[in-house]
Design an enzyme around this catalytic site. Sequence first.
Site, PDB file in Angstrom:
ATOM      1  CG  LEU A 262      -1.875  -1.204   1.290  1.00  0.00           C
ATOM      2  CD1 LEU A 262      -2.769  -1.092   2.523  1.00  0.00           C
ATOM      3  CD2 LEU A 262      -2.735  -1.325   0.038  1.00  0.00           C
TER       4      LEU A 262
ATOM      5  CB  SER B 110       2.304   2.276  -9.333  1.00  0.00           C
ATOM      6  OG  SER B 110       2.329   0.900  -9.630  1.00  0.00           O
ATOM      7  CB  SER B 111       2.135  -1.825  -5.622  1.00  0.00           C
ATOM      8  OG  SER B 111       0.943  -1.408  -5.016  1.00  0.00           O
ATOM      9  NE  ARG B 112       2.848  -4.402 -12.136  1.00  0.00           N
ATOM     10  CZ  ARG B 112       1.542  -4.566 -12.082  1.00  0.00           C
ATOM     11  NH1 ARG B 112       0.758  -3.538 -11.849  1.00  0.00           N
ATOM     12  NH2 ARG B 112       1.002  -5.763 -12.266  1.00  0.00           N
TER      13      ARG B 112
ATOM     14  CD  GLU C 216       0.080   8.983   2.054  1.00  0.00           C
ATOM     15  OE1 GLU C 216      -1.037   9.525   2.001  1.00  0.00           O
ATOM     16  OE2 GLU C 216       0.568   8.532   3.099  1.00  0.00           O
ATOM     17  N   GLY C 217      -1.742   6.524  -2.358  1.00  0.00           N
ATOM     18  CA  GLY C 217      -2.881   6.443  -3.286  1.00  0.00           C
ATOM     19  C   GLY C 217      -3.975   5.552  -2.710  1.00  0.00           C
ATOM     20  CG  HIS C 218      -3.306   1.328  -2.251  1.00  0.00           C
ATOM     21  ND1 HIS C 218      -1.949   1.124  -2.404  1.00  0.00           N
ATOM     22  CD2 HIS C 218      -3.902   0.638  -3.256  1.00  0.00           C
ATOM     23  CE1 HIS C 218      -1.747   0.330  -3.448  1.00  0.00           C
ATOM     24  NE2 HIS C 218      -2.909   0.022  -3.984  1.00  0.00           N
TER      25      HIS C 218
HETATM   26  P1  AMP Z   1      -3.934  -2.122  -6.766  1.00  0.00           P
HETATM   27  O1  AMP Z   1      -3.508  -2.474  -5.389  1.00  0.00           O
HETATM   28  O2  AMP Z   1      -2.835  -1.597  -7.621  1.00  0.00           O
HETATM   29  O3  AMP Z   1      -4.767  -3.188  -7.409  1.00  0.00           O
HETATM   30  O4  AMP Z   1      -4.914  -0.875  -6.617  1.00  0.00           O
HETATM   31  C1  AMP Z   1      -5.999  -0.889  -5.747  1.00  0.00           C
HETATM   32  C2  AMP Z   1      -6.812   0.361  -5.962  1.00  0.00           C
HETATM   33  O5  AMP Z   1      -5.993   1.507  -5.737  1.00  0.00           O
HETATM   34  C3  AMP Z   1      -7.334   0.480  -7.401  1.00  0.00           C
HETATM   35  O6  AMP Z   1      -8.658   1.018  -7.365  1.00  0.00           O
HETATM   36  C4  AMP Z   1      -6.365   1.446  -8.025  1.00  0.00           C
HETATM   37  O7  AMP Z   1      -6.909   2.157  -9.108  1.00  0.00           O
HETATM   38  C5  AMP Z   1      -6.084   2.366  -6.857  1.00  0.00           C
HETATM   39  N1  AMP Z   1      -4.816   3.091  -7.026  1.00  0.00           N
HETATM   40  C6  AMP Z   1      -3.612   2.582  -7.411  1.00  0.00           C
HETATM   41  N2  AMP Z   1      -2.694   3.558  -7.516  1.00  0.00           N
HETATM   42  C7  AMP Z   1      -3.325   4.716  -7.203  1.00  0.00           C
HETATM   43  C8  AMP Z   1      -2.931   6.093  -7.142  1.00  0.00           C
HETATM   44  N3  AMP Z   1      -1.684   6.472  -7.425  1.00  0.00           N
HETATM   45  N4  AMP Z   1      -3.848   7.013  -6.772  1.00  0.00           N
HETATM   46  C9  AMP Z   1      -5.126   6.644  -6.491  1.00  0.00           C
HETATM   47  N5  AMP Z   1      -5.570   5.369  -6.530  1.00  0.00           N
HETATM   48  C10 AMP Z   1      -4.695   4.421  -6.892  1.00  0.00           C
END
Ligand code: AMP
Length: 280
Positions: free
Chosen positions: A33, A185-187, A35-37
Site C-alpha cells: 500500500l 503504484s506498488s510497482r 498514499e494512493g490506496h
Molecule cells: P492495486 O492495489 O494496484 O490493485 O490498486 C488498488 C486500488 O488503488 C485500485 O482502485 C487502483 O486504481 C487504486 N490506485 C492505485 N494507484 C493509485 C494512485 N496512485 N492514486 C489513487 N488510486 C490508486
Amino acid sequence: MEIISCPKAMQRFALESKRQGNKIGFVPTMGALHEGHLSLVKLASTHSECVAASIFVNPKQFNDPKDLEKYPRCLEADAEMLGECGVQVLFAPEPKDMYGASFQTTVNISRIAAPLEGAHRPGHFEGVATVVSLLFNIVQPDCAVFGEKDFQQLRVIETLVDDLKFPIQIIRGPTCREANGLAMSSRNARLSPEGREAAKVLNDSMLMAARDMGANRNLNLADLSRRVAQLISRAGLEVEYTEIVDEETLLPPAIDDARLRLLVAARIEGVRLIDNMRLG
Ligand code: AMP
C-alpha cells in the site's frame, strides 16, 4: 481492526455490520500500500460508517507469471497502515480461499475491456471482473472506491455493476502522484531512483498534451498521441501504447463533444507502468 481470511466469515461480519445499520464502504487492493490506496480509504470513510479493505494478489488477472511472482507482498505493514487509517475490517484471503478446486466461473465483459490494457494483457480484465464480482458478494458493500489511476479498470467495473445490477455505488478516486508527478503504484518499488526520475516523463508528456489540447481543441489526435509516444521513448522508456479515446467508451471519439482521455503504458527497468489524464 479485524483481519479475516475466510470468505464465509467475512460475509457474516458484513451482514452483521449492516444489520446494525452501518453502511459498508469497500476498497479492494492487491497490497503493497501507498498514499494512493490510503486516499481511497479516506474517501470510502466519507461515504460509510464501516470501511472494509481487501488485500488479494489475484492470480487470475496476471497474464505474465513473472509479474505475479515479483508482485510486492507485505501484509503486516499494510495491515498496520490500514488500521491506523480507521479501516474496521481487512479481508485478506489466500488464492485457495477464493478459488476452490471446483471453481469454474468467469465474468467476461466485452467492448469496454477489449482495447488498451485488454489488447495488451489477454485475460486481464476477465480476472479483474471475476475477482471483483466475488469480492462484492463476500464483502457486501454499499459503495466501493476505485482509483482513476487504472482508468480502464474503473470503466470496466462501472460497466460490470451497471450490467449485472450490483446494488453498489462506485466512487472514483483521483490519482495520487509522487512529488515529481509519477503516479504512485506498488510497482514503483521495483524502480531504481534513476528509473523513478525517468518515469516522470509519463506525467510530463500527458501535461504537454493537455496543454496543447487546451490551446487548440481541433488538434489531430493521432499526431498528438504520436508526440506523447516520442517524448516517452526519448526519456528511455519502451512505449506500449499512447492513445486518446472517448472516456465513456474507450474507443476513438465518434462525436465532436466527446470527453477525451489520454491513456499510456510503457516499460522501464522491466516494470510496466500505466497512467492517464483527461484532456480538455
Ligand atoms: P492495486 O492495489 O494496484 O490493485 O490498486 C488498488 C486500488 O488503488 C485500485 O482502485 C487502483 O486504481 C487504486 N490506485 C492505485 N494507484 C493509485 C494512485 N496512485 N492514486 C489513487 N488510486 C490508486
